[in-house]
Design a protein around this motif. Structure first.
Motif, PDB file in Angstrom:
ATOM      1  N   ASP A   1       0.839  -1.191   0.000  1.00 48.25           N
ATOM      2  CA  ASP A   1       0.000   0.000   0.000  1.00 48.25           C
ATOM      3  C   ASP A   1       0.877   1.243   0.000  1.00 48.25           C
ATOM      4  O   ASP A   1       1.882   1.303   0.700  1.00 48.25           O
ATOM      5  N   THR A   2       0.478   2.221  -0.777  1.00 44.71           N
ATOM      6  CA  THR A   2       1.152   3.504  -0.799  1.00 44.71           C
ATOM      7  C   THR A   2       0.241   4.518  -0.115  1.00 44.71           C
ATOM      8  O   THR A   2      -0.917   4.676  -0.511  1.00 44.71           O
ATOM      9  N   ALA A   3       0.748   5.186   0.925  1.00 44.09           N
ATOM     10  CA  ALA A   3      -0.042   6.200   1.613  1.00 44.09           C
ATOM     11  C   ALA A   3      -0.073   7.460   0.764  1.00 44.09           C
ATOM     12  O   ALA A   3       0.944   7.886   0.214  1.00 44.09           O
ATOM     13  N   ILE A   4      -1.253   8.043   0.643  1.00 48.21           N
ATOM     14  CA  ILE A   4      -1.436   9.253  -0.149  1.00 48.21           C
ATOM     15  C   ILE A   4      -2.508  10.090   0.544  1.00 48.21           C
ATOM     16  O   ILE A   4      -3.492   9.551   1.059  1.00 48.21           O
TER      17      ILE A   4
ATOM     18  N   PHE B   1      -3.632   2.095  -2.754  1.00 47.13           N
ATOM     19  CA  PHE B   1      -3.360   3.323  -2.015  1.00 47.13           C
ATOM     20  C   PHE B   1      -4.181   3.351  -0.739  1.00 47.13           C
ATOM     21  O   PHE B   1      -5.338   2.938  -0.723  1.00 47.13           O
ATOM     22  N   VAL B   2      -3.557   3.854   0.315  1.00 46.50           N
ATOM     23  CA  VAL B   2      -4.269   4.156   1.555  1.00 46.50           C
ATOM     24  C   VAL B   2      -4.468   5.661   1.560  1.00 46.50           C
ATOM     25  O   VAL B   2      -3.496   6.422   1.496  1.00 46.50           O
ATOM     26  N   LEU B   3      -5.712   6.108   1.607  1.00 42.94           N
ATOM     27  CA  LEU B   3      -6.011   7.525   1.618  1.00 42.94           C
ATOM     28  C   LEU B   3      -5.960   8.020   3.057  1.00 42.94           C
ATOM     29  O   LEU B   3      -6.634   7.484   3.932  1.00 42.94           O
ATOM     30  N   VAL B   4      -5.138   9.025   3.284  1.00 46.81           N
ATOM     31  CA  VAL B   4      -4.866   9.521   4.631  1.00 46.81           C
ATOM     32  C   VAL B   4      -5.396  10.945   4.766  1.00 46.81           C
ATOM     33  O   VAL B   4      -5.203  11.775   3.871  1.00 46.81           O
ATOM     34  N   LYS B   5      -6.063  11.198   5.889  1.00 48.38           N
ATOM     35  CA  LYS B   5      -6.546  12.549   6.184  1.00 48.38           C
ATOM     36  C   LYS B   5      -6.154  12.877   7.621  1.00 48.38           C
ATOM     37  O   LYS B   5      -6.448  12.107   8.534  1.00 48.38           O
TER      38      LYS B   5
ATOM     39  N   LEU C   1      -7.886   2.437  -1.831  1.00 52.18           N
ATOM     40  CA  LEU C   1      -8.173   2.324  -3.253  1.00 52.18           C
ATOM     41  C   LEU C   1      -7.408   1.094  -3.716  1.00 52.18           C
ATOM     42  O   LEU C   1      -6.178   1.091  -3.739  1.00 52.18           O
ATOM     43  N   ILE C   2      -8.147   0.031  -4.012  1.00 51.27           N
ATOM     44  CA  ILE C   2      -7.514  -1.252  -4.340  1.00 51.27           C
ATOM     45  C   ILE C   2      -8.048  -1.781  -5.663  1.00 51.27           C
ATOM     46  O   ILE C   2      -9.150  -1.434  -6.073  1.00 51.27           O
TER      47      ILE C   2
END
Length: 90
Positions: free
Chosen positions: A3-6, A29-33, A41-42
């Protein structure tokens, strides 16, 4: 798959690019807030099984008479509760 953090902001600005990477490069992607993971998002990995493949898999299963009776009962019950789609073309 790594996973890529974004950030959510970066993902929204480059959404099409992210979706393409997920689809074509099998990335996720791991969506980070605010530093916290919010969503992923896979790639959609849809496994389909044909009737022939199902029959081959079931032929390898050895059930006792009681297990077979229970399986058969569950199958009949499921067939009664399942409704066909109203639009057969969907």
């Amino acid at each position: 798959m790594k996973d890529t953090a974004i950030s959510v902001t970066e993902a929204s600005r480059n959404f099409a690019h992210c979706v393409n990477r997920v689809h074509y490069q099998n990335r996720s992607f791991v969506l980070v807030k605010n530093g916290k993971p919010l969503a992923r998002l896979i790639p959609e990995i849809e496994k389909k099984c044909t009737g022939r493949e199902l029959a081959a898999a079931l032929s390898k299963v050895e059930l006792t008479a009681g297990e077979f009776a229970a399986w058969n009962r569950d199958l009949r019950k499921a067939r009664k509760t399942l409704k066909p789609p109203e639009d057969k073309w969907q």
